[in-house]
Design a protein around this motif. Structure first.
Motif, PDB file in Angstrom:
ATOM      1  N   ALA A  74      56.922  50.637  93.151  1.00  0.00           N
ATOM      2  CA  ALA A  74      57.721  51.664  93.825  1.00  0.00           C
ATOM      3  C   ALA A  74      58.010  52.844  92.908  1.00  0.00           C
ATOM      4  CB  ALA A  74      59.030  51.059  94.338  1.00  0.00           C
ATOM      5  N   ARG A  75      58.089  52.590  91.599  1.00  0.00           N
ATOM      6  CA  ARG A  75      58.329  53.671  90.636  1.00  0.00           C
ATOM      7  C   ARG A  75      57.047  54.414  90.274  1.00  0.00           C
ATOM      8  NH1 ARG A  75      63.145  53.903  87.685  1.00  0.00           N
ATOM      9  NH2 ARG A  75      62.008  55.166  86.164  1.00  0.00           N
ATOM     10  N   GLY A  76      55.901  53.894  90.682  1.00  0.00           N
ATOM     11  CA  GLY A  76      54.643  54.558  90.380  1.00  0.00           C
ATOM     12  C   GLY A  76      53.818  53.901  89.296  1.00  0.00           C
ATOM     13  N   TYR A  77      54.262  52.767  88.748  1.00  0.00           N
ATOM     14  CA  TYR A  77      53.440  52.045  87.779  1.00  0.00           C
ATOM     15  C   TYR A  77      52.135  51.598  88.436  1.00  0.00           C
ATOM     16  CZ  TYR A  77      57.046  51.604  84.144  1.00  0.00           C
ATOM     17  OH  TYR A  77      57.960  51.857  83.146  1.00  0.00           O
ATOM     18  N   GLN A 116      65.271  48.427  83.084  1.00  0.00           N
ATOM     19  CA  GLN A 116      64.219  48.196  82.105  1.00  0.00           C
ATOM     20  C   GLN A 116      62.944  48.940  82.471  1.00  0.00           C
ATOM     21  OE1 GLN A 116      63.847  47.684  79.291  1.00  0.00           O
ATOM     22  NE2 GLN A 116      62.363  46.150  78.647  1.00  0.00           N
ATOM     23  N   LEU A 117      62.614  49.019  83.758  1.00  0.00           N
ATOM     24  CA  LEU A 117      61.408  49.735  84.180  1.00  0.00           C
ATOM     25  C   LEU A 117      61.493  51.228  83.884  1.00  0.00           C
ATOM     26  CD1 LEU A 117      60.709  48.006  87.616  1.00  0.00           C
ATOM     27  CD2 LEU A 117      59.293  47.845  85.550  1.00  0.00           C
ATOM     28  N   ALA A 118      62.709  51.737  83.741  1.00  0.00           N
ATOM     29  CA  ALA A 118      62.859  53.150  83.396  1.00  0.00           C
ATOM     30  C   ALA A 118      62.375  53.434  81.983  1.00  0.00           C
ATOM     31  CB  ALA A 118      64.327  53.573  83.535  1.00  0.00           C
ATOM     32  N   HIS A 119      62.240  52.382  81.166  1.00  0.00           N
ATOM     33  CA  HIS A 119      61.892  52.572  79.764  1.00  0.00           C
ATOM     34  C   HIS A 119      60.672  51.780  79.307  1.00  0.00           C
ATOM     35  CE1 HIS A 119      65.726  54.659  79.315  1.00  0.00           C
ATOM     36  NE2 HIS A 119      66.297  53.641  79.926  1.00  0.00           N
ATOM     37  N   SER A 120      60.224  50.818  80.103  1.00  0.00           N
ATOM     38  CA  SER A 120      59.142  49.957  79.637  1.00  0.00           C
ATOM     39  C   SER A 120      58.300  49.472  80.805  1.00  0.00           C
ATOM     40  CB  SER A 120      59.728  48.752  78.890  1.00  0.00           C
ATOM     41  OG  SER A 120      58.698  47.919  78.411  1.00  0.00           O
ATOM     42  N   ALA A 121      56.985  49.452  80.613  1.00  0.00           N
ATOM     43  CA  ALA A 121      56.061  48.967  81.631  1.00  0.00           C
ATOM     44  C   ALA A 121      55.988  47.453  81.603  1.00  0.00           C
ATOM     45  CB  ALA A 121      54.667  49.541  81.397  1.00  0.00           C
ATOM     46  N   PRO A 122      55.827  46.832  82.758  1.00  0.00           N
ATOM     47  CA  PRO A 122      55.567  45.390  82.741  1.00  0.00           C
ATOM     48  C   PRO A 122      54.178  45.126  82.167  1.00  0.00           C
ATOM     49  CG  PRO A 122      55.358  46.253  84.966  1.00  0.00           C
ATOM     50  CD  PRO A 122      55.868  47.380  84.123  1.00  0.00           C
ATOM     51  N   PRO A 123      53.950  43.952  81.608  1.00  0.00           N
ATOM     52  CA  PRO A 123      52.628  43.665  81.036  1.00  0.00           C
ATOM     53  C   PRO A 123      51.544  43.755  82.099  1.00  0.00           C
ATOM     54  CG  PRO A 123      53.962  41.670  81.227  1.00  0.00           C
ATOM     55  CD  PRO A 123      54.873  42.819  81.495  1.00  0.00           C
ATOM     56  N   GLY A 124      50.517  44.532  81.784  1.00  0.00           N
ATOM     57  CA  GLY A 124      49.451  44.812  82.740  1.00  0.00           C
ATOM     58  C   GLY A 124      49.488  46.238  83.243  1.00  0.00           C
ATOM     59  N   GLY A 135      56.262  56.080  86.957  1.00  0.00           N
ATOM     60  CA  GLY A 135      56.581  54.817  86.293  1.00  0.00           C
ATOM     61  C   GLY A 135      57.856  54.928  85.500  1.00  0.00           C
ATOM     62  N   PRO A 136      57.763  55.060  84.175  1.00  0.00           N
ATOM     63  CA  PRO A 136      58.982  55.168  83.363  1.00  0.00           C
ATOM     64  C   PRO A 136      59.556  56.580  83.401  1.00  0.00           C
ATOM     65  CG  PRO A 136      57.073  55.354  81.960  1.00  0.00           C
ATOM     66  CD  PRO A 136      56.544  55.076  83.347  1.00  0.00           C
ATOM     67  N   ASN A 137      60.724  56.722  82.809  1.00  0.00           N
ATOM     68  CA  ASN A 137      61.256  58.057  82.566  1.00  0.00           C
ATOM     69  C   ASN A 137      60.321  58.795  81.610  1.00  0.00           C
ATOM     70  OD1 ASN A 137      63.421  57.321  84.135  1.00  0.00           O
ATOM     71  ND2 ASN A 137      64.828  57.005  82.414  1.00  0.00           N
ATOM     72  N   ILE A 164      59.957  42.160  90.134  1.00  0.00           N
ATOM     73  CA  ILE A 164      59.609  43.126  89.082  1.00  0.00           C
ATOM     74  C   ILE A 164      58.437  43.995  89.530  1.00  0.00           C
ATOM     75  CG2 ILE A 164      58.632  43.375  86.767  1.00  0.00           C
ATOM     76  CD1 ILE A 164      60.248  40.865  85.977  1.00  0.00           C
ATOM     77  N   TRP A 165      57.389  43.368  90.044  1.00  0.00           N
ATOM     78  CA  TRP A 165      56.206  44.139  90.420  1.00  0.00           C
ATOM     79  C   TRP A 165      56.466  45.050  91.613  1.00  0.00           C
ATOM     80  CZ3 TRP A 165      52.562  45.278  87.332  1.00  0.00           C
ATOM     81  CH2 TRP A 165      52.200  44.409  86.304  1.00  0.00           C
ATOM     82  N   ASN A 166      57.220  44.583  92.575  1.00  0.00           N
ATOM     83  CA  ASN A 166      57.541  45.440  93.727  1.00  0.00           C
ATOM     84  C   ASN A 166      58.306  46.680  93.284  1.00  0.00           C
ATOM     85  OD1 ASN A 166      56.288  43.762  95.574  1.00  0.00           O
ATOM     86  ND2 ASN A 166      58.161  42.661  96.123  1.00  0.00           N
ATOM     87  N   LEU A 167      59.266  46.491  92.393  1.00  0.00           N
ATOM     88  CA  LEU A 167      60.040  47.624  91.893  1.00  0.00           C
ATOM     89  C   LEU A 167      59.183  48.519  91.003  1.00  0.00           C
ATOM     90  CD1 LEU A 167      63.380  45.765  91.091  1.00  0.00           C
ATOM     91  CD2 LEU A 167      63.025  47.481  92.888  1.00  0.00           C
ATOM     92  N   ALA A 168      58.275  47.909  90.234  1.00  0.00           N
ATOM     93  CA  ALA A 168      57.398  48.692  89.358  1.00  0.00           C
ATOM     94  C   ALA A 168      56.464  49.571  90.171  1.00  0.00           C
ATOM     95  CB  ALA A 168      56.599  47.759  88.448  1.00  0.00           C
TER      96      ALA A 168
END
Length: 368
Positions: A77-80, A152-160, A216-218, A71-75
């Motif tokens: 990569a999206r810019g989170y 899911q990362l397209a619509h919601s940030a992971p906690p933190g 990060g998200p869309n 999850i974090w690696n993909l997050a």
């Protein structure tokens, strides 16, 4: 508070044409930002905002450390990015939600202004704890594959990684519509008109604008972050180069030396995410090296370019050559300058000696 920022625009020659002397901007004018610069404003604003704890660590999301790592690696990569969390004791309640006091006051003013214009807006979210965000993220995580996580990362940030942790972010809706449909409401048209002028009036900027890259998200037309007047009107020669920009010192120096005059006719923006073409670079080089003009026309394809005089000057100095070797009768003024060509140009301009050291591993096949 609305701040007057008088700006004097002198007669300068730019990539887009001539900019003529203009009167000072009125009080209802604000800096114009690209979507990427809005994202930069949010990052800078939250870096300097009061009432925030140190950056939170990436916590546990699922029961599986390997899934969490995916999850974090993909997050990332999206810019989170990890966010700092609010000092809970500093938050205040407003409209059923908790916010930083600066953001709460600004929200109250924004809502009142919208009401005066016939738009009823309400909050749907504000400060969130890590536990809140974890519940939101897991509620629609349908699987642990990379594709399911990415969805899911397209619509919601992971906690933190949610900006709601700071207490400066708000989600907004029009009273008679859902927050997800905010983009199709009259309230959104009001708040986003003229480069989000009605948001900027109260220190808010869009959190995830539609055309920003790697954010990060869309795009989320309903989410805004309070950054304050000082960030919206940050100091510097260009409105779209923030004090925390990686190259802010170099860009300011280029402006101070009159090597760059901005990317827009009014000279207020630098376009740090833009590219430079061969016509523009000729103007930079002529100014940087204070080259004299030339009475000779070196190329056949630059007669319509506003940089023709600059192009001939740098050609006469031996700094640039044509784009069609060996004939070199064409200059291609609209062709972007890549890093290899820039190296050759600077070496000729600075008359640098050859180097016996191979500094990079990926340039062996380059003609430069």
């Amino acid at each position: 508070m609305l701040r007057l920022r008088p700006i004097t625009v002198s007669l300068v020659l730019l990539g887009g044409g001539f900019a003529f002397s203009a009167p000072a901007l009125a009080a209802d004018h604000y800096p114009i930002y690209t979507d990427n610069t809005f994202s930069d404003l949010v990052v800078y604003g939250l870096e300097t905002a009061p009432g925030l704890e140190p950056y939170v660590s990436q916590g546990s999301i699922t029961a599986s450390p390997s899934v969490d790592e995916r999850i974090w690696n993909l997050a990332y990569a999206r810019g989170y990015q990890l966010q700092r969390s609010a000092t809970a004791s500093r938050l205040v309640w407003i409209d059923g939600y908790r916010l930083q006091p600066e953001a709460a006051g600004a929200w109250s003013d924004l809502k009142a202004a919208a009401s005066r214009e016939g738009h009823r807006i309400a909050l749907t979210s504000a400060y969130r704890t890590l536990s809140d965000q974890k519940s939101i993220f897991l509620s629609k995580l349908y699987g642990t594959s990379a594709s399911a996580i990415t969805l899911q990362l397209a619509h919601s940030a992971p906690p933190g990684a949610s900006r709601h942790h700071t207490g400066y972010a708000i989600d907004v809706r029009q009273v008679d519509a859902s927050h997800g449909g905010f983009a199709n409401t009259s309230a959104f048209k009001w708040i986003s008109a003229n480069n989000y002028e009605n948001a900027k009036r109260f220190g808010f900027v869009p959190s995830y604008p539609p055309d920003a890259t790697n954010q990060g998200p869309n795009a989320e037309p309903w989410e805004y972050v309070f950054v304050g007047d000082d960030v919206v009107f940050h100091d510097g020669p260009f409105s779209d180069v923030l004090p925390n920009h990686l190259f802010v010192t170099e860009i300011a120096w280029l402006s101070d030396q009159d090597i760059t005059r901005g990317c827009t006719a009014d000279g207020l923006r630098f376009c740090p995410y833009g590219t430079v073409d061969r016509g523009q670079i000729s103007a930079f080089v002529k100014r940087a090296f204070e080259l004299p003009g030339s009475g000779f026309d070196y190329f056949v394809d630059d007669n319509s370019s506003i940089f023709e005089g600059d192009i001939n000057a740098v050609a006469e100095a031996g700094v640039v050559r044509g784009c069609d070797p060996p004939a070199n009768t064409r200059y291609c003024p609209l062709l972007d300058v890549d890093r290899g060509a820039m190296a050759a140009l600077l070496r000729r301009g600075l008359q640098l000696p050859a180097s016996q050291t191979d500094h990079f591993t990926d340039d062996d096949s380059s003609i430069f």
